[in-house]
Write a protein that holds these residues in place. Structure first.
Motif, PDB file in Angstrom:
ATOM      1  N   VAL A 145       0.853  -1.185   0.000  1.00 28.89           N
ATOM      2  CA  VAL A 145       0.000   0.000   0.000  1.00 28.89           C
ATOM      3  C   VAL A 145       0.888   1.234   0.000  1.00 28.89           C
ATOM      4  CG1 VAL A 145      -1.732   1.305   1.269  1.00 28.89           C
ATOM      5  CG2 VAL A 145      -1.889  -1.178   1.173  1.00 28.89           C
ATOM      6  N   VAL A 146       0.726   2.064  -1.032  1.00 33.81           N
ATOM      7  CA  VAL A 146       1.560   3.262  -1.169  1.00 33.81           C
ATOM      8  C   VAL A 146       0.754   4.541  -0.968  1.00 33.81           C
ATOM      9  CG1 VAL A 146       3.187   2.104  -2.703  1.00 33.81           C
ATOM     10  CG2 VAL A 146       1.179   3.269  -3.669  1.00 33.81           C
ATOM     11  N   GLY A 147      -0.509   4.420  -0.742  1.00 31.38           N
ATOM     12  CA  GLY A 147      -1.335   5.602  -0.540  1.00 31.38           C
ATOM     13  C   GLY A 147      -2.808   5.247  -0.606  1.00 31.38           C
ATOM     14  N   ALA A 148      -3.634   6.245  -0.801  1.00 28.86           N
ATOM     15  CA  ALA A 148      -5.073   6.026  -0.888  1.00 28.86           C
ATOM     16  C   ALA A 148      -5.666   7.044  -1.854  1.00 28.86           C
ATOM     17  CB  ALA A 148      -5.734   6.157   0.481  1.00 28.86           C
ATOM     18  N   LEU A 149      -6.736   6.616  -2.533  1.00 27.47           N
ATOM     19  CA  LEU A 149      -7.479   7.483  -3.440  1.00 27.47           C
ATOM     20  C   LEU A 149      -8.833   7.770  -2.805  1.00 27.47           C
ATOM     21  CD1 LEU A 149      -7.480   8.819  -6.281  1.00 27.47           C
ATOM     22  CD2 LEU A 149      -8.676   6.774  -7.107  1.00 27.47           C
ATOM     23  N   ALA A 150      -9.218   9.038  -2.738  1.00 23.90           N
ATOM     24  CA  ALA A 150     -10.502   9.437  -2.140  1.00 23.90           C
ATOM     25  C   ALA A 150     -11.247  10.322  -3.126  1.00 23.90           C
ATOM     26  CB  ALA A 150     -10.273  10.192  -0.830  1.00 23.90           C
ATOM     27  N   ILE A 151     -12.487   9.976  -3.378  1.00 25.36           N
ATOM     28  CA  ILE A 151     -13.324  10.832  -4.223  1.00 25.36           C
ATOM     29  C   ILE A 151     -14.476  11.369  -3.376  1.00 25.36           C
ATOM     30  CG2 ILE A 151     -12.709   9.570  -6.297  1.00 25.36           C
ATOM     31  CD1 ILE A 151     -16.265   9.293  -5.225  1.00 25.36           C
ATOM     32  N   GLU A 152     -14.815  12.633  -3.596  1.00 21.83           N
ATOM     33  CA  GLU A 152     -15.948  13.242  -2.905  1.00 21.83           C
ATOM     34  C   GLU A 152     -17.225  12.897  -3.667  1.00 21.83           C
ATOM     35  OE1 GLU A 152     -17.425  17.611  -1.239  1.00 21.83           O
ATOM     36  OE2 GLU A 152     -15.426  17.378  -2.132  1.00 21.83           O
ATOM     37  N   LEU A 153     -18.190  12.295  -2.960  1.00 22.81           N
ATOM     38  CA  LEU A 153     -19.386  11.761  -3.591  1.00 22.81           C
ATOM     39  C   LEU A 153     -20.101  12.821  -4.421  1.00 22.81           C
ATOM     40  CD1 LEU A 153     -20.875   9.595  -0.694  1.00 22.81           C
ATOM     41  CD2 LEU A 153     -19.424   8.863  -2.596  1.00 22.81           C
ATOM     42  N   PRO A 154     -20.574  12.449  -5.617  1.00 23.17           N
ATOM     43  CA  PRO A 154     -21.218  13.410  -6.522  1.00 23.17           C
ATOM     44  C   PRO A 154     -22.650  13.713  -6.108  1.00 23.17           C
ATOM     45  CG  PRO A 154     -21.185  11.258  -7.535  1.00 23.17           C
ATOM     46  CD  PRO A 154     -20.458  11.110  -6.230  1.00 23.17           C
ATOM     47  N   ILE A 155     -22.870  14.874  -5.499  1.00 20.04           N
ATOM     48  CA  ILE A 155     -24.198  15.248  -5.023  1.00 20.04           C
ATOM     49  C   ILE A 155     -25.170  15.394  -6.180  1.00 20.04           C
ATOM     50  CG2 ILE A 155     -25.488  17.042  -3.789  1.00 20.04           C
ATOM     51  CD1 ILE A 155     -22.936  17.626  -2.223  1.00 20.04           C
ATOM     52  N   ASP A 156     -24.725  16.001  -7.275  1.00 20.08           N
ATOM     53  CA  ASP A 156     -25.616  16.227  -8.413  1.00 20.08           C
ATOM     54  C   ASP A 156     -26.097  14.909  -9.020  1.00 20.08           C
ATOM     55  OD1 ASP A 156     -25.371  18.918  -8.076  1.00 20.08           O
ATOM     56  OD2 ASP A 156     -23.818  19.185  -9.601  1.00 20.08           O
ATOM     57  N   ARG A 157     -25.235  13.909  -9.060  1.00 21.10           N
ATOM     58  CA  ARG A 157     -25.647  12.623  -9.633  1.00 21.10           C
ATOM     59  C   ARG A 157     -26.675  11.929  -8.738  1.00 21.10           C
ATOM     60  NH1 ARG A 157     -20.516   9.164 -11.356  1.00 21.10           N
ATOM     61  NH2 ARG A 157     -22.214   7.733 -11.936  1.00 21.10           N
ATOM     62  N   ILE A 158     -26.486  12.059  -7.423  1.00 19.88           N
ATOM     63  CA  ILE A 158     -27.474  11.478  -6.501  1.00 19.88           C
ATOM     64  C   ILE A 158     -28.819  12.180  -6.675  1.00 19.88           C
ATOM     65  CG2 ILE A 158     -28.054  11.138  -4.067  1.00 19.88           C
ATOM     66  CD1 ILE A 158     -25.048  10.953  -3.497  1.00 19.88           C
ATOM     67  N   ASP A 159     -28.779  13.519  -6.747  1.00 20.46           N
ATOM     68  CA  ASP A 159     -30.021  14.265  -6.946  1.00 20.46           C
ATOM     69  C   ASP A 159     -30.662  13.919  -8.286  1.00 20.46           C
ATOM     70  OD1 ASP A 159     -29.731  15.482  -4.511  1.00 20.46           O
ATOM     71  OD2 ASP A 159     -28.868  17.338  -5.304  1.00 20.46           O
ATOM     72  N   GLU A 160     -29.846  13.703  -9.301  1.00 20.19           N
ATOM     73  CA  GLU A 160     -30.370  13.373 -10.618  1.00 20.19           C
ATOM     74  C   GLU A 160     -31.158  12.070 -10.587  1.00 20.19           C
ATOM     75  OE1 GLU A 160     -30.891  13.918 -14.808  1.00 20.19           O
ATOM     76  OE2 GLU A 160     -30.149  15.270 -13.254  1.00 20.19           O
ATOM     77  N   VAL A 161     -30.631  11.096  -9.847  1.00 21.80           N
ATOM     78  CA  VAL A 161     -31.328   9.813  -9.733  1.00 21.80           C
ATOM     79  C   VAL A 161     -32.631   9.980  -8.971  1.00 21.80           C
ATOM     80  CG1 VAL A 161     -31.209   7.502  -8.726  1.00 21.80           C
ATOM     81  CG2 VAL A 161     -29.237   8.437  -9.944  1.00 21.80           C
ATOM     82  N   MET A 162     -32.598  10.725  -7.847  1.00 20.51           N
ATOM     83  CA  MET A 162     -33.776  10.828  -6.997  1.00 20.51           C
ATOM     84  C   MET A 162     -34.854  11.713  -7.621  1.00 20.51           C
ATOM     85  SD  MET A 162     -32.981   8.744  -4.767  1.00 20.51           S
ATOM     86  CE  MET A 162     -34.495   8.905  -3.860  1.00 20.51           C
ATOM     87  N   THR A 163     -34.457  12.670  -8.464  1.00 24.05           N
ATOM     88  CA  THR A 163     -35.449  13.536  -9.102  1.00 24.05           C
ATOM     89  C   THR A 163     -35.811  13.063 -10.499  1.00 24.05           C
ATOM     90  OG1 THR A 163     -33.697  14.979  -9.976  1.00 24.05           O
ATOM     91  CG2 THR A 163     -34.617  15.536  -7.811  1.00 24.05           C
ATOM     92  N   VAL A 164     -35.298  11.903 -10.906  1.00 24.63           N
ATOM     93  CA  VAL A 164     -35.535  11.318 -12.236  1.00 24.63           C
ATOM     94  C   VAL A 164     -35.403  12.375 -13.330  1.00 24.63           C
ATOM     95  CG1 VAL A 164     -36.915   9.387 -11.455  1.00 24.63           C
ATOM     96  CG2 VAL A 164     -38.049  11.549 -11.898  1.00 24.63           C
ATOM     97  N   GLY A 165     -34.375  13.218 -13.163  1.00 23.26           N
ATOM     98  CA  GLY A 165     -34.102  14.224 -14.163  1.00 23.26           C
ATOM     99  C   GLY A 165     -35.197  15.257 -14.325  1.00 23.26           C
ATOM    100  N   GLY A 166     -36.035  15.413 -13.312  1.00 22.02           N
ATOM    101  CA  GLY A 166     -37.139  16.365 -13.396  1.00 22.02           C
ATOM    102  C   GLY A 166     -38.354  15.841 -14.135  1.00 22.02           C
ATOM    103  N   GLU A 167     -38.297  14.604 -14.629  1.00 25.39           N
ATOM    104  CA  GLU A 167     -39.431  14.021 -15.354  1.00 25.39           C
ATOM    105  C   GLU A 167     -40.364  13.343 -14.356  1.00 25.39           C
ATOM    106  OE1 GLU A 167     -39.995  14.508 -18.433  1.00 25.39           O
ATOM    107  OE2 GLU A 167     -38.092  15.435 -19.007  1.00 25.39           O
ATOM    108  N   TRP A 168     -40.988  14.142 -13.505  1.00 24.79           N
ATOM    109  CA  TRP A 168     -41.801  13.582 -12.428  1.00 24.79           C
ATOM    110  C   TRP A 168     -43.033  12.863 -12.966  1.00 24.79           C
ATOM    111  CZ3 TRP A 168     -39.144  14.034  -8.080  1.00 24.79           C
ATOM    112  CH2 TRP A 168     -38.265  15.108  -7.926  1.00 24.79           C
ATOM    113  N   ALA A 169     -43.819  13.546 -13.778  1.00 23.78           N
ATOM    114  CA  ALA A 169     -45.074  12.958 -14.253  1.00 23.78           C
ATOM    115  C   ALA A 169     -44.812  11.709 -15.084  1.00 23.78           C
ATOM    116  CB  ALA A 169     -45.850  13.993 -15.072  1.00 23.78           C
TER     117      ALA A 169
END
Length: 725
Positions: free
Chosen positions: A287-311
């Motif tokens: 082990v020479v280090g670690a990779l950390a990514i900050e979770l994509p808030i917009d992608r999570i919102d995109e899934v939960m809002t179904v891209g704004g196609e509610w109806a």
């Protein structure tokens, strides 16, 4: 005597047959008819209600099933999203580029750490944290921030932030820079590997990509935040969720293992929430280090809002899906905030959300870790249950809710799909309307007849009821029409008489209560008056820090001898009223008065730190009042007042005749101080003199013997200008 037949009295004859008195109203037959009709209508209603309940339950079940299906679809989409995030992080950490980058950035970082820090650069970094970063973080969080607590304390961290962080006004500018041109080995590594991670960040929609060495140093950041170069073991962000996820990933020491950290406020993001996915980077098993990514808030919102196609996704006008963490805070965006921020803010605050949290959600355009979800559905889902129920949502709307735990490792979240009952149960309303229309034809005639007859019968009673309700609500003098029915007219007349009597008595009682209230408040404080009115027998109050004023009007007895009793009492009342006005201005409370004496206190009813100063200034104003009165009236009146500070007791004395009085050592000493001098003046004890400001001069005026020893007495010299309290 001859027998004669005794004539019999003729039967009484009526001149005419009296006609029965006609009375409007309902006969027994009519009442019976109404009862029968009511039974018929009631039977129809019962049948309709049974059909309504059965139909409503069936339609509600359909609505719940639809929400459950939507919930499951969103749950699968979220699980797939996090699966793709984990795979992206895992693959990026396992490729040759990340292995080389980890070694190159670590080596460059170590080289910078060994260099001698540049004093000018360090000063600029410190100034940036002290001024710019502290101000931005304070504005974002609403809390006072010490920028020095976040400043880097290592040479490498200061060097990197000087060249790659503080030169840029925002992160969008920082991420496009490949080389600071400083010639360091770290900058060479950055110029080589940064384009890869920048592309990875932009394509995957990550909030940031970090690389850490095995010592906990953040040796790389795509967006060049203030966490670049800091140490997660002993640096300013050692308590962050990133530090916790990093330690857990390194402790596991599993090469392809990904640790997910839930969202939490993150200071480098100006207090905004940040979530992380962290995995080790290994080279040939090391082990020479670690990779950390900050979770994509917009992608999570995109899934939960179904891209704004509610109806299109079955959520209509009010439906939505959202994620909630164990802390009962949202992990995705609210549909209402996305559609109408102003309406969201008003509804959320009305439903109980703190105004600051609602305003911050509108400002940031996100309800992530701002909107509280505390309903029963979330509680059940957090306990591991899945199901449906009807409850008020986070905006105070009655909603149909489908809830379940979210199946994502490392995140204790739940998913909720909801739709307002007003929209979800529209089919129920249509069904109800059709049911009512189908039964209305059968009973419409009998209903109309029953309503007409009932209205005729109960109209006078309703007038009486409405009038009685108005009286109960506080109206006075309410009158009703008597009508023409004898019995109801008698009742109405009796009611009108009662209403007039109540009005007269109410006015008399109100006037008497006002008089009693004024009388009580004229000789006792409001607090004791309240206790007295509530029936307390022994009403006393001990006060530890009170200044007592015992004042005599010198010369008034001689003046009164030359006047009639009425004139003398009128003049005395004028003086006392003026004294009372001065007492109110200085915060002094009058205790009692006699023909020429005035007993008052400061700090009794309302504790005051400066009660001694106020009392002396009050006495000075009394002296000025008497001097002004003497000049205007051509008489000679003076003031002889004694003041002492200390513990006193006040209360009500007597039962049949209650008297408000005050007693104690301070009262006794104040009386003795003013009584031992024959000359007018304002005399204070040593305890009062010690608490007076320098603006009130005093001079020695002798001593007085007390049980606790000899007390020095001082005389107050009236200043040129009297300062009112």
């Amino acid at each position: 005597m001859s027998d004669q037949a005794t004539p019999t009295a003729a039967p009484t004859q009526w001149v005419g047959t009296p006609r029965p008195r006609q009375r409007p109203g309902l006969s027994i037959y009519s009442i019976l008819l109404i009862m029968l009709l009511s039974v018929s209508v009631l039977s129809s209603i019962v049948v309709g209600v049974i059909g309504y309940l059965n139909g409503t339950e069936a339609l509600r079940t359909i609505a719940y099933d639809r929400l459950v299906e939507i919930r499951e679809n969103r749950s699968r989409e979220v699980a797939q999203l996090f699966g793709s995030i984990e795979n992206a992080v895992r693959l990026s950490a396992m490729n040759e580029t990340s292995t080389q980058a980890a070694r190159a950035f670590s080596a460059g970082f170590d080289e910078l750490e060994r260099q001698e820090p540049d004093a000018a650069a360090s000063a600029q970094v410190d100034a940036y944290y002290r001024d710019a970063f502290a101000a931005d973080l304070s504005e974002a969080t609403g809390e006072d921030v010490d920028g020095a607590a976040f400043a880097p304390d290592g040479g490498a961290a200061g060097y990197l932030q000087y060249h790659y962080v503080i030169p840029y006004e925002n992160w969008e500018e920082a991420i496009v820079s490949d080389d600071a041109g400083d010639g360091s080995a770290w900058s060479a590594a950055h110029a080589r590997f940064h384009p890869y991670y920048r592309t990875m960040t932009e394509l995957q929609g990550f909030e940031d990509v970090l690389m850490l060495d095995t010592d906990g140093n953040v040796v790389y950041s795509a967006f060049k935040g203030v966490d670049l170069g800091t140490n997660l073991f002993d640096g300013p962000y050692r308590l962050s969720n990133l530090a916790a996820a990093y330690r857990e990933a390194m402790d596991r020491n599993i090469v392809d293992d990904v640790v997910i950290a839930d969202f939490a406020p993150y200071s480098p993001s100006l207090g905004n929430p940040a979530g992380w996915a962290v995995t080790p980077i290994a080279d040939d098993g090391e082990v020479v280090g670690a990779l950390a990514i900050e979770l994509p808030i917009d992608r999570i919102d995109e899934v939960m809002t179904v891209g704004g196609e509610w109806a299109m996704n079955g959520l209509g006008r009010t439906g939505e899906t959202y994620l909630v963490g164990r802390d009962q805070l949202m992990r995705s965006i609210s549909r209402q905030l996305q559609d109408d921020p102003a309406a969201y803010e008003g509804a959320a605050v009305a439903a109980g959300l703190a105004p600051e949290a609602a305003a911050l959600s509108v400002q940031n355009g996100s309800t992530l870790m701002q909107q509280t979800i505390s309903g029963g559905a979330v509680a059940l889902a957090l306990s591991g249950e899945a199901g449906t129920l009807l409850e008020r949502d986070y905006l105070g709307r009655d909603s149909l809710v489908a809830y379940a735990p979210l199946n994502v490792d490392g995140l204790n979240w739940v998913i909720v799909a909801q739709e307002t009952s007003a929209e979800a149960l529209v089919p129920v309303e249509d069904f109800t309307r059709n049911l009512i229309l189908s039964t209305a034809g059968m009973i419409i005639f009998v209903c109309l007849l029953s309503l007409v007859l009932a209205q005729v019968f109960v109209r006078p009673l309703r007038r009486l009821k409405a009038a009685a309700q108005r009286i109960a609500a506080g109206d006075e003098g309410v009158q009703v029409e008597a009508g023409s029915s004898d019995e109801l007219a008698d009742v109405a007349n009796a009611f009108n008489d009662m209403s007039r009597s109540l009005q007269i008595k109410s006015h008399l009682i109100e006037e008497q209560e006002k008089a009693n209230e004024q009388l009580i408040l004229s000789f006792m404080p409001e607090g004791m008056a309240n206790r007295y009115k509530h029936g307390d027998d022994a009403i006393t109050q001990d006060s530890d820090d009170v200044t007592v004023v015992f004042a005599d009007i010198v010369g008034f007895e001689e003046l009164a001898l030359a006047m009639s009793s009425d004139e003398a009492i009128a003049r005395l009342n004028d003086l006392i009223r003026t004294f009372d006005e001065a007492a109110e201005r200085h915060g002094v409370e009058r205790v009692r008065t006699t023909r020429q004496s005035y007993l008052a206190s400061c700090g009794l009813a309302t504790p005051r730190v400066d009660n001694a100063r106020r009392a002396v200034e009050f006495a000075l104003e009394l002296d000025a009042i008497l001097e002004r009165y003497s000049s205007q009236q051509g008489v000679k009146l003076g003031l002889r007042a004694g003041l002492d500070s200390g513990k006193v007791t006040s209360g009500l004395i007597g039962r049949a005749r209650v008297v408000y009085d005050m007693w104690g050592d301070a009262v006794n000493l104040a009386f003795r101080v003013q009584g031992d001098s024959d000359e007018p003046g304002i005399y204070v004890t040593q305890r009062v003199a010690d608490r007076l400001p320098d603006s009130i001069p005093v001079m020695p005026a002798g001593d007085v013997d007390t049980q606790s020893g000899v007390q020095r007495v001082w005389k107050v010299e009236a200043p040129a200008i009297i300062v009112e309290g």
